[in-house]
Design a protein around this motif. Sequence first.
Motif, PDB file in Angstrom:
ATOM      1  N   ILE A 134       0.849  -1.207   0.000  1.00 56.95           N
ATOM      2  CA  ILE A 134       0.000   0.000   0.000  1.00 56.95           C
ATOM      3  C   ILE A 134       0.879   1.250   0.000  1.00 56.95           C
ATOM      4  O   ILE A 134       0.597   2.226  -0.694  1.00 56.95           O
ATOM      5  N   ILE A 145      -7.431   4.286  -0.094  1.00 56.14           N
ATOM      6  CA  ILE A 145      -7.398   2.974   0.580  1.00 56.14           C
ATOM      7  C   ILE A 145      -7.466   3.179   2.098  1.00 56.14           C
ATOM      8  O   ILE A 145      -8.231   2.512   2.812  1.00 56.14           O
ATOM      9  N   GLU A 146      -6.675   4.117   2.574  1.00 54.78           N
ATOM     10  CA  GLU A 146      -6.634   4.378   4.015  1.00 54.78           C
ATOM     11  C   GLU A 146      -7.968   4.924   4.515  1.00 54.78           C
ATOM     12  O   GLU A 146      -8.497   4.475   5.536  1.00 54.78           O
ATOM     13  N   TYR A 149     -10.628   1.874   4.215  1.00 56.74           N
ATOM     14  CA  TYR A 149     -10.480   0.630   4.978  1.00 56.74           C
ATOM     15  C   TYR A 149      -9.872   0.818   6.360  1.00 56.74           C
ATOM     16  O   TYR A 149     -10.055  -0.042   7.232  1.00 56.74           O
ATOM     17  N   PHE A 150      -9.180   1.917   6.585  1.00 59.39           N
ATOM     18  CA  PHE A 150      -8.637   2.170   7.917  1.00 59.39           C
ATOM     19  C   PHE A 150      -9.544   3.139   8.688  1.00 59.39           C
ATOM     20  O   PHE A 150      -9.942   2.872   9.806  1.00 59.39           O
ATOM     21  N   GLU A 152     -12.531   3.833   7.734  1.00 63.40           N
ATOM     22  CA  GLU A 152     -13.893   3.303   7.552  1.00 63.40           C
ATOM     23  C   GLU A 152     -14.896   4.406   7.184  1.00 63.40           C
ATOM     24  O   GLU A 152     -16.031   4.431   7.658  1.00 63.40           O
TER      25      GLU A 152
END
Lengths: 196, 167
Positions: A134, A145-146, A149-150, A152
């Motif tokens: 990543i 992406i962060e 998925y991190f 949310e």
Amino acid sequence: MTEVKLTVREKEIILLKKIKEGDKNAFIELIKPFRERLYRKALSMVKDADTAEDIVQDACIAGYKSIKNFRAESGVYTWLYRIVVNKSKDYLTKRNKNREKPIEDGESQYADEREGFEKKLELSDETSYLIGKINQLDEAYKQVIELRYFEEMSYSQIADYLGCNIGTVKSRLFKAKEMLKHMIMGDGKGGYYFGD
Amino acid sequence: MNQETERCHSKIEFCLIRTFSEVKKSQMRDVKLAESFNDRLFARLSEIPDEKETVTGKFLENFLLNKRLNYALAGSLAAIIAITIAYNSDLSQNFSEPSGVVQGNTRFIDQPSSQHFMTTVEETEFINGIKQKPDNLRLLQELEKYYLMNHKKQTAAEIREVINLVR
């Protein structure tokens, strides 16, 4: 008597009303669900616990002072997250100016330290591997992406944070996953991750 | 997106969720906010003076923020302007006379100022009133002669019209 269950947004709206009337305890209550997340975000950027805490405190104070301008559409967390990120970037910019070693073009001090920070956490090999991939993505793709998925965040929250439309968010996420797929397969790990 | 790509993306998504879940658990274990955070924040917040909202300020803020009201006002203003333009253009529609003509109500009836404008009902009552006395008709005829002798043909013609109605 039946207790009325309020949604997270409804609770936020009630607390925001109290805060605008000068209730400081209501502000503490408002940030309680996500102050740890904000702290971890600041820490992941600045790599120092005391500095990260100061940044979150400063972000909260700035948020409190401008609460009258806050429109509830984007959500409190997304709003404060943006302030924390901006303050962290300001800190890093100021700190890097004072560094003895100049930063060369193309070198991202932030990205390097981020990878180092994650190495300090006890993570499985698989997780460490994926984090490494990543971190090799371009900033725009790494960011979505962060956020997705991190942090949310929903698509609309991400779009609001980045200042783009939802279609752009989905497009970037798609491309990010495609790139990760190609990187994983290039490392010969396709069978492990996508094996039949 | 074809099935193979969709399958791969679903697996990547699952891996990402699992990865970041592990990172968060590890961070929560190893990275904690100081317990004094709330106390420190509250102390800093207490130093910020309260801005007392005035009634006028609150009213203005709500007024300006009330988008529905603003849209309604804008819509009303647009309607008023449109009606005003339409009304003014309607007034000036028949204004094709050369200069010197006073613009105004162009729908006037071209009648001498000496003649009373009567409705059909009023006219009938007037004529019936004259018929009741024969002398009235004679007086009208004398009047017609008087105006003819004084070269007031227009007025004489109007009296002639009344005489014709009475007969």
